[in-house]
Write a protein that holds these residues in place. Structure first.
Motif, short mmCIF file in Angstrom:
data_model
loop_
_atom_site.label_atom_id
_atom_site.label_comp_id
_atom_site.label_asym_id
_atom_site.label_seq_id
_atom_site.Cartn_x
_atom_site.Cartn_y
_atom_site.Cartn_z
N TRP A 158 7.57 1.26 3.35
CA TRP A 158 7.77 1.64 1.95
C TRP A 158 6.81 2.71 1.47
CZ3 TRP A 158 12.29 0.13 0.46
CH2 TRP A 158 12.84 -1.00 1.06
N LEU A 159 6.04 3.29 2.35
CA LEU A 159 5.14 4.37 1.94
C LEU A 159 5.94 5.51 1.33
CD1 LEU A 159 2.86 4.54 5.11
CD2 LEU A 159 2.21 3.67 2.85
N SER A 160 5.43 6.10 0.27
CA SER A 160 6.16 7.20 -0.37
C SER A 160 6.33 8.39 0.58
CB SER A 160 5.45 7.64 -1.65
OG SER A 160 4.14 8.06 -1.38
N GLU A 161 5.44 8.52 1.54
CA GLU A 161 5.51 9.62 2.50
C GLU A 161 6.72 9.51 3.44
OE1 GLU A 161 1.29 9.22 1.16
OE2 GLU A 161 2.78 7.81 1.89
N ARG A 162 7.40 8.38 3.41
CA ARG A 162 8.56 8.19 4.29
C ARG A 162 9.61 9.26 4.06
NH1 ARG A 162 9.25 4.49 0.15
NH2 ARG A 162 11.35 4.26 -0.73
N PHE A 163 9.68 9.80 2.86
CA PHE A 163 10.68 10.81 2.54
C PHE A 163 10.43 12.12 3.28
CE2 PHE A 163 10.74 7.91 -1.14
CZ PHE A 163 12.04 7.45 -1.00
N HIS A 195 -5.06 1.08 9.13
CA HIS A 195 -5.18 1.45 7.71
C HIS A 195 -4.06 2.45 7.43
CE1 HIS A 195 -6.74 2.96 3.97
NE2 HIS A 195 -7.91 2.35 4.09
N VAL A 196 -2.92 1.95 6.92
CA VAL A 196 -1.75 2.80 6.79
C VAL A 196 -1.96 3.94 5.79
CG1 VAL A 196 -0.08 1.12 7.62
CG2 VAL A 196 -0.59 1.23 5.18
N ALA A 197 -2.81 3.74 4.80
CA ALA A 197 -3.09 4.84 3.86
C ALA A 197 -3.84 5.96 4.57
CB ALA A 197 -3.87 4.33 2.67
N ALA A 198 -4.78 5.62 5.43
CA ALA A 198 -5.48 6.64 6.21
C ALA A 198 -4.52 7.29 7.22
CB ALA A 198 -6.70 6.05 6.92
N GLN A 199 -3.63 6.49 7.78
CA GLN A 199 -2.64 7.04 8.72
C GLN A 199 -1.73 8.04 8.00
OE1 GLN A 199 -0.78 3.43 10.17
NE2 GLN A 199 -1.97 3.51 12.07
N GLY A 202 8.59 -3.65 -1.84
CA GLY A 202 7.71 -2.96 -0.89
C GLY A 202 6.50 -2.36 -1.58
N ARG A 203 6.68 -1.82 -2.76
CA ARG A 203 5.55 -1.25 -3.52
C ARG A 203 4.55 -2.32 -3.91
NH1 ARG A 203 4.92 3.96 -3.26
NH2 ARG A 203 6.88 5.05 -3.19
N LEU A 204 5.04 -3.50 -4.28
CA LEU A 204 4.13 -4.60 -4.63
C LEU A 204 3.24 -4.96 -3.45
CD1 LEU A 204 6.50 -6.89 -6.73
CD2 LEU A 204 4.59 -5.50 -7.57
N VAL A 205 3.82 -5.00 -2.26
CA VAL A 205 3.04 -5.31 -1.07
C VAL A 205 2.06 -4.16 -0.78
CG1 VAL A 205 3.13 -5.81 1.41
CG2 VAL A 205 4.86 -6.77 -0.12
N SER A 206 2.51 -2.93 -0.95
CA SER A 206 1.62 -1.77 -0.75
C SER A 206 0.43 -1.86 -1.68
CB SER A 206 2.38 -0.47 -1.01
OG SER A 206 3.38 -0.27 -0.05
N ASN A 207 0.66 -2.26 -2.91
CA ASN A 207 -0.45 -2.40 -3.87
C ASN A 207 -1.43 -3.47 -3.42
OD1 ASN A 207 0.60 -0.38 -5.48
ND2 ASN A 207 1.63 -1.80 -6.87
N GLN A 208 -0.93 -4.54 -2.82
CA GLN A 208 -1.81 -5.59 -2.30
C GLN A 208 -2.66 -5.05 -1.15
OE1 GLN A 208 0.92 -8.75 -1.31
NE2 GLN A 208 0.86 -9.61 -3.37
N MET A 209 -2.07 -4.19 -0.32
CA MET A 209 -2.85 -3.57 0.76
C MET A 209 -3.99 -2.75 0.16
SD MET A 209 -0.01 -2.26 3.50
CE MET A 209 1.35 -3.32 3.94
N TRP A 210 -3.66 -1.95 -0.87
CA TRP A 210 -4.70 -1.13 -1.50
C TRP A 210 -5.81 -1.99 -2.06
CZ3 TRP A 210 -6.45 3.34 -0.83
CH2 TRP A 210 -5.62 4.39 -0.45
N GLN A 211 -5.45 -3.09 -2.71
CA GLN A 211 -6.48 -3.97 -3.27
C GLN A 211 -7.40 -4.52 -2.17
OE1 GLN A 211 -7.13 -4.05 -6.52
NE2 GLN A 211 -5.48 -2.55 -6.53
N MET A 212 -6.83 -4.79 -1.01
CA MET A 212 -7.63 -5.28 0.11
C MET A 212 -8.60 -4.19 0.59
SD MET A 212 -6.37 -6.31 3.90
CE MET A 212 -5.99 -4.59 4.09
N TRP A 213 -8.09 -2.97 0.78
CA TRP A 213 -8.94 -1.89 1.27
C TRP A 213 -10.01 -1.49 0.27
CZ3 TRP A 213 -3.69 0.21 2.84
CH2 TRP A 213 -3.40 -0.18 4.15
#
Length: 179
Positions: free
Chosen positions: A159-164, A126-130, A40-51
């Motif tokens: 898989w966002l770290s904020e899920r906790f 934009h899940v990071a902005a959300q 999940g973190r690998l995919v999250s990193n790909q999202m960041w690279q896109m944004w």
């Protein structure tokens, strides 16, 4: 020379950001299907690279410079760069998201919320902005709104770290049943 372009946006215009809807949907599907936190973190990193792909080289340079300043706690310098980026590329959501993060770090939550709302108006998924908006709302004591915002983000990227924050006992945990 690139800085001259950003100093005079009337002379040069930022191109429209690329349409990333299909790429983003594919990444959301990968995130939802990820078998564990590492995947999940690998995919999250790909999202960041896109944004973090700015619309042109001039905007990319200012984005990266602002992020370097932020990383060494030069929040005033980073804010200046992100102001420049938002002025030059008013359709690029990440410029507003990055500026919101500086406001958040400076505990200027009202200003952060304005920029997060702008980023999400430009890129609603934009899940990071959300997740940043959820954190900001939480800091403002708007817990129900924060929980709702984080739930939206987690639907696309569980898989966002904020899920906790939503785990039992967490500050955004769903309210339990009263006895």
């Amino acid at each position: 020379m690139i800085l001259a372009v950003l100093a005079a946006p009337a002379v040069a215009e930022c191109p429209a950001p690329p349409d990333v809807a299909n790429e983003l949907e594919g990444l959301f599907e990968e995130a939802r299907a990820a078998p564990n936190d590492q995947a999940g973190r690998l995919v999250s990193n790909q999202m960041w690279q896109m944004w973090l792909r700015a619309p042109d080289a001039a905007a990319q340079e200012v984005l990266e410079r602002g992020m370097r300043k932020r990383d060494v706690y030069d929040f005033a310098g980073a804010l200046s760069d992100f102001d420049r980026l938002a002025d030059y590329c008013p359709l690029y959501a990440e410029g507003f998201n990055q500026r919101a993060y500086i406001h958040f770090l400076r505990e200027e939550y009202g200003l952060a919320l304005v920029d997060l709302d702008k980023a999400l108006s430009l890129q609603p998924r934009h899940v990071a902005a959300q997740s940043g908006r959820a954190l900001t709302l939480m800091r403002l004591g708007r817990i129900d709104e924060a929980r709702s915002q984080l739930e939206q983000a987690l639907k696309n990227n569980p898989w966002l770290s904020e899920r906790f924050l939503m785990a039992e006992g967490g500050p955004l945990a769903p309210a339990g049943e009263d006895i």
